[in-house]
Design an enzyme around this catalytic site. Sequence first.
Site, PDB file in Angstrom:
ATOM      1  N   ARG A 226      -0.702  21.822 -15.149  1.00 48.79           N
ATOM      2  CA  ARG A 226       0.238  20.732 -15.426  1.00 48.79           C
ATOM      3  C   ARG A 226       0.031  20.148 -16.821  1.00 48.79           C
ATOM      4  NH1 ARG A 226       2.555  15.916 -11.480  1.00 48.79           N
ATOM      5  NH2 ARG A 226       3.740  14.908 -13.111  1.00 48.79           N
TER       6      ARG A 226
ATOM      7  N   LYS B 164       9.809  22.091 -14.542  1.00 48.22           N
ATOM      8  CA  LYS B 164       8.865  21.013 -14.201  1.00 48.22           C
ATOM      9  C   LYS B 164       8.447  21.117 -12.744  1.00 48.22           C
ATOM     10  CE  LYS B 164       7.109  16.605 -14.701  1.00 48.22           C
ATOM     11  NZ  LYS B 164       7.106  15.328 -15.370  1.00 48.22           N
TER      12      LYS B 164
ATOM     13  N   ARG C 275       0.823  -1.236   0.000  1.00 51.68           N
ATOM     14  CA  ARG C 275       0.000   0.000   0.000  1.00 51.68           C
ATOM     15  C   ARG C 275       0.842   1.264   0.000  1.00 51.68           C
ATOM     16  NH1 ARG C 275      -3.122  -3.388   3.068  1.00 51.68           N
ATOM     17  NH2 ARG C 275      -4.958  -4.042   1.903  1.00 51.68           N
TER      18      ARG C 275
ATOM     19  N   LYS D 197       4.257  11.154 -11.523  1.00 53.37           N
ATOM     20  CA  LYS D 197       3.356  10.365 -12.370  1.00 53.37           C
ATOM     21  C   LYS D 197       3.995   9.016 -12.618  1.00 53.37           C
ATOM     22  CE  LYS D 197       0.680  13.517 -15.226  1.00 53.37           C
ATOM     23  NZ  LYS D 197       0.409  13.909 -16.627  1.00 53.37           N
TER      24      LYS D 197
ATOM     25  N   HIS E 292       9.448   7.542 -27.510  1.00 55.10           N
ATOM     26  CA  HIS E 292       8.547   8.579 -26.977  1.00 55.10           C
ATOM     27  C   HIS E 292       8.976   9.998 -27.377  1.00 55.10           C
ATOM     28  CE1 HIS E 292       5.815  10.485 -24.128  1.00 55.10           C
ATOM     29  NE2 HIS E 292       6.829  11.176 -23.663  1.00 55.10           N
TER      30      HIS E 292
ATOM     31  N   GLU F 276      -2.616  17.507 -11.898  1.00 54.39           N
ATOM     32  CA  GLU F 276      -3.085  17.878 -13.240  1.00 54.39           C
ATOM     33  C   GLU F 276      -4.568  18.205 -13.305  1.00 54.39           C
ATOM     34  OE1 GLU F 276      -1.105  15.826 -16.482  1.00 54.39           O
ATOM     35  OE2 GLU F 276      -2.790  16.259 -17.782  1.00 54.39           O
TER      36      GLU F 276
ATOM     37  N   HIS G 158       1.570  10.721 -28.576  1.00 51.40           N
ATOM     38  CA  HIS G 158       1.058   9.440 -28.060  1.00 51.40           C
ATOM     39  C   HIS G 158       0.323   8.672 -29.155  1.00 51.40           C
ATOM     40  CE1 HIS G 158       1.060  10.589 -23.481  1.00 51.40           C
ATOM     41  NE2 HIS G 158       2.264  10.357 -23.969  1.00 51.40           N
TER      42      HIS G 158
ATOM     43  N   GLU H 249      12.107  16.832 -24.945  1.00 50.23           N
ATOM     44  CA  GLU H 249      11.404  17.285 -23.728  1.00 50.23           C
ATOM     45  C   GLU H 249      12.095  18.531 -23.154  1.00 50.23           C
ATOM     46  OE1 GLU H 249       8.555  15.892 -22.844  1.00 50.23           O
ATOM     47  OE2 GLU H 249       8.594  13.740 -23.280  1.00 50.23           O
TER      48      GLU H 249
ATOM     49  N   ASN I 259       1.931  18.514 -21.537  1.00 48.18           N
ATOM     50  CA  ASN I 259       1.536  17.593 -22.600  1.00 48.18           C
ATOM     51  C   ASN I 259       1.690  18.208 -23.990  1.00 48.18           C
ATOM     52  OD1 ASN I 259       0.805  15.639 -20.716  1.00 48.18           O
ATOM     53  ND2 ASN I 259      -1.234  16.541 -20.475  1.00 48.18           N
TER      54      ASN I 259
ATOM     55  N   HIS J 288       2.098  16.051 -26.926  1.00 46.32           N
ATOM     56  CA  HIS J 288       1.926  14.667 -26.490  1.00 46.32           C
ATOM     57  C   HIS J 288       0.671  13.992 -27.030  1.00 46.32           C
ATOM     58  CE1 HIS J 288       5.341  15.504 -24.025  1.00 46.32           C
ATOM     59  NE2 HIS J 288       5.296  14.345 -23.398  1.00 46.32           N
TER      60      HIS J 288
END
Length: 373
Positions: A243, A229, A124, A146, A269, A239, A254, A188, A247, A250
């Site tokens: 935030r 960042k 957990r 993330k 990527h 987000e 993606h 990036e 993207n 992206h």
Amino acid sequence: MSEATRVPVRLGERSYDILIGKGLLAQAGEHIAALAPKARLAIVTDENVAALHLPALAASLDRAGLGHSTVTIRPGEASKAYGPFAEVCDGLLATRVERGDLVVAFGGGVVGDLAGFAAAVIRRGMRFVQIPTSLLAQVDSSVGGKTGINSRHGKNLVGAFHQPSLVLADTTVLDTLSPREFRAGYAEVAKYGLIDDAPFFHWLEKHWAEVLAGGPERQEAIAISCRAKAAIVARDETETGDRALLNLGHTFGHALEAVTGYDSARLVHGEGVAIGMVLAHEFSARLGLCAQEEPSRVAAHLDAVGLPTRLSQVPGGAGTMDGLMAAITQDKKVKRGKLTFILTRGIGESFIANDVDPAAVTTFLTEKLAEAR
Ligand SMILES: NC(=O)c1ccc[n+]([C@@H]2O[C@H](COP(=O)([O-])OP(=O)(O)OC[C@H]3O[C@@H](n4cnc5c(N)ncnc54)[C@H](O)[C@@H]3O)[C@@H](O)[C@H]2O)c1
């Protein structure tokens, strides 16, 4: 060894530091021992990074008297999947890590996302340290919490927010990165200039060769990227707003990764992001939001660095309109039939547009695919 740069990520009780500098791997033991003196460490890494850099990390941990074991995955995006994730979780449990122990994500973004997600759910939630070894991981994926894996429905759709306790970015480990992977990470870096820092983009236009070569400019570019960042993450950890600017490029990127089957041999990527950022600028120009010179300038810079910038450069083709649109609408940036895109009024002037008409995207992509043929 040059002085390390410290970039704080301010998130209240979840705050942590990013340390950036040459030779930090050799000091990893000291830094981690300061954080958790008696912890046992479970390192998650991939075969490439293990072969090149694990002995140096292990020696540093030994010197600091920290016990450690290692779970090694296959390199590449295909490891961000249910099967490898289960193997990592079981591998970690087999090392008998307890809640007070630490997971160490030692590798690129794939290892970071996978190990971070495992750390989020094992017992957990366990603390974890990021030791990013790719440029992309040092400037982006290791920071901000993330974590996750891909599903057949799309990229990063199964995951959790789980902040690391420390990020150690040793810039010398980047010397073993292939030029292709280095350039992919550079996309990036350029992204931070394009989002809201035009002077940084102009600086990169002048200094990109030094950043690639590994001089002090490399450390500076990584530090500027991490500060950017960290600032966005501190404003909007999960987000709900700003935030999403990260993207930029992206949604298209993606989609390209999805239609190329997450096959690193065809597209990695950062390459998808490079083409995606050019498309985002071209789409913005098409919508009358920015001048036509802006996409040309973005493409010229990324081209100079050696990144792909056009759909025609996707090996094996960029797929069909239907394939791309299916990936775009499945992406998590979709609300009530309207698409969310990061658009721009010019270099350094990106913004979140929540109401993009899918028909406008379809028309734009139809033209782009026709040009690519
Ligand atoms: N969590 C986030 O916020 C976030 C942000 C951006 C990207 N990502 C994710 O990051 C992933 C991409 O990361 P990546 O580009 O680092 O890919 P990667 O982890 O696959 O690493 C790229 C390749 O470089 C190798 N490598 C890594 N470090 C090396 C080194 N020092 N020397 C030699 N080889 C080395 C790896 O083994 C791999 O083959 C994607 O899955 C993307 O979704 C996550």
